[in-house]
Design a protein around this motif. Structure first.
Motif, mmCIF file in Angstrom:
data_model
loop_
_atom_site.group_PDB
_atom_site.id
_atom_site.type_symbol
_atom_site.label_atom_id
_atom_site.label_comp_id
_atom_site.label_asym_id
_atom_site.label_seq_id
_atom_site.Cartn_x
_atom_site.Cartn_y
_atom_site.Cartn_z
ATOM 1 N N LEU A 17 46.697 26.725 40.853
ATOM 2 C CA LEU A 17 45.724 27.260 41.804
ATOM 3 C C LEU A 17 45.049 28.526 41.281
ATOM 4 N N VAL A 18 45.814 29.407 40.658
ATOM 5 C CA VAL A 18 45.210 30.617 40.094
ATOM 6 C C VAL A 18 44.262 30.247 38.958
ATOM 7 N N ALA A 19 44.646 29.287 38.125
ATOM 8 C CA ALA A 19 43.771 28.846 37.037
ATOM 9 C C ALA A 19 42.481 28.239 37.584
ATOM 10 N N ILE A 20 42.596 27.428 38.622
ATOM 11 C CA ILE A 20 41.410 26.847 39.258
ATOM 12 C C ILE A 20 40.512 27.954 39.800
ATOM 13 N N SER A 21 41.125 28.953 40.409
ATOM 14 C CA SER A 21 40.328 30.045 40.999
ATOM 15 C C SER A 21 39.476 30.739 39.937
ATOM 16 N N LEU A 22 40.007 30.855 38.741
ATOM 17 C CA LEU A 22 39.282 31.553 37.679
ATOM 18 C C LEU A 22 38.133 30.733 37.110
ATOM 19 N N MET A 23 38.029 29.476 37.498
ATOM 20 C CA MET A 23 36.915 28.630 37.058
ATOM 21 C C MET A 23 35.776 28.596 38.074
ATOM 22 N N MET A 24 35.953 29.258 39.204
ATOM 23 C CA MET A 24 34.940 29.242 40.258
ATOM 24 C C MET A 24 33.787 30.185 39.914
ATOM 25 N N THR A 25 32.574 29.743 40.230
ATOM 26 C CA THR A 25 31.417 30.623 40.069
ATOM 27 C C THR A 25 31.048 31.289 41.400
ATOM 28 N N ASP A 26 31.443 30.686 42.496
ATOM 29 C CA ASP A 26 31.205 31.252 43.834
ATOM 30 C C ASP A 26 32.367 32.183 44.174
ATOM 31 N N ILE A 27 32.059 33.439 44.462
ATOM 32 C CA ILE A 27 33.108 34.436 44.705
ATOM 33 C C ILE A 27 33.973 34.086 45.914
ATOM 34 N N LYS A 28 33.388 33.468 46.939
ATOM 35 C CA LYS A 28 34.195 33.094 48.112
ATOM 36 C C LYS A 28 35.223 32.034 47.729
ATOM 37 N N LYS A 29 34.773 31.025 46.990
ATOM 38 C CA LYS A 29 35.721 29.984 46.554
ATOM 39 C C LYS A 29 36.791 30.580 45.658
ATOM 40 N N ARG A 31 38.001 33.601 45.638
ATOM 41 C CA ARG A 31 38.971 34.371 46.424
ATOM 42 C C ARG A 31 39.868 33.471 47.274
ATOM 43 N N TRP A 32 39.331 32.390 47.848
ATOM 44 C CA TRP A 32 40.163 31.476 48.643
ATOM 45 C C TRP A 32 41.199 30.783 47.768
ATOM 46 N N TRP A 33 40.777 30.229 46.620
ATOM 47 C CA TRP A 33 41.715 29.560 45.724
ATOM 48 C C TRP A 33 42.755 30.553 45.201
ATOM 49 N N ASN A 34 42.295 31.760 44.834
ATOM 50 C CA ASN A 34 43.198 32.764 44.312
ATOM 51 C C ASN A 34 44.196 33.212 45.374
ATOM 52 N N THR A 35 43.728 33.322 46.617
ATOM 53 C CA THR A 35 44.628 33.684 47.717
ATOM 54 C C THR A 35 45.732 32.644 47.871
ATOM 55 N N ALA A 36 45.369 31.378 47.825
ATOM 56 C CA ALA A 36 46.369 30.308 47.940
ATOM 57 C C ALA A 36 47.377 30.374 46.792
ATOM 58 N N GLY A 37 46.879 30.551 45.578
ATOM 59 C CA GLY A 37 47.771 30.634 44.424
ATOM 60 C C GLY A 37 48.688 31.839 44.485
ATOM 61 N N CYS A 38 48.136 32.979 44.865
ATOM 62 C CA CYS A 38 48.947 34.197 44.936
ATOM 63 C C CYS A 38 49.965 34.132 46.075
ATOM 64 N N ALA A 39 49.595 33.480 47.174
ATOM 65 C CA ALA A 39 50.558 33.315 48.272
ATOM 66 C C ALA A 39 51.735 32.452 47.804
ATOM 67 N N LEU A 40 51.433 31.390 47.065
ATOM 68 C CA LEU A 40 52.522 30.560 46.519
ATOM 69 C C LEU A 40 53.363 31.352 45.529
ATOM 70 N N VAL A 61 47.032 39.011 47.545
ATOM 71 C CA VAL A 61 46.639 38.252 48.743
ATOM 72 C C VAL A 61 45.930 39.180 49.727
ATOM 73 N N LEU A 62 46.499 40.349 49.967
ATOM 74 C CA LEU A 62 45.883 41.304 50.898
ATOM 75 C C LEU A 62 44.512 41.768 50.407
ATOM 76 N N LEU A 68 37.365 38.954 51.445
ATOM 77 C CA LEU A 68 36.828 37.801 52.184
ATOM 78 C C LEU A 68 36.341 38.236 53.564
ATOM 79 N N TRP A 69 37.115 39.084 54.221
ATOM 80 C CA TRP A 69 36.702 39.600 55.527
ATOM 81 C C TRP A 69 35.367 40.328 55.402
ATOM 82 N N ARG A 70 35.215 41.165 54.372
ATOM 83 C CA ARG A 70 33.957 41.887 54.167
ATOM 84 C C ARG A 70 32.804 40.930 53.898
ATOM 85 N N ILE A 71 33.041 39.923 53.064
ATOM 86 C CA ILE A 71 31.989 38.955 52.746
ATOM 87 C C ILE A 71 31.511 38.267 54.016
ATOM 88 N N TYR A 72 32.449 37.740 54.803
ATOM 89 C CA TYR A 72 32.075 37.003 56.009
ATOM 90 C C TYR A 72 31.482 37.933 57.074
#
Length: 78
Positions: A17-29, A31-40, A61-62, A68-72
């Protein structure tokens, strides 16, 4: 499957999940993928008593959730 093997697979899943997150070009995606990986990784760290791993990933994660809260929040005010 014993408990140690299950947690080993959780660690592998977190890595993916962390590796997938680093392939994202969209910052929201990213951060979401990275959050999931870091939570695991945080759960994995607690399970194997690797508290520095758990604490660092819990902190990430925090940080991700804050940004993410700021972005949204700023998206809604546009």
């Amino acid at each position: 499957m014993d408990n140690a093997t299950i947690w080993e697979w959780v660690g592998y899943a977190a890595s993916v999940l962390v590796a997938i997150s680093l392939m994202m070009t969209d910052i929201k995606k990213l951060r979401w993928w990275n959050t999931a990986g870091c939570a695991l990784f945080s759960a994995y760290g607690v399970a194997i008593s690797a508290y520095p791993v758990a604490l660092l990933n819990g902190f990430i994660v925090l940080v991700n959730l804050y940004y993410l809260w700021r972005i949204y929040r700023f998206e809604q005010s546009d």
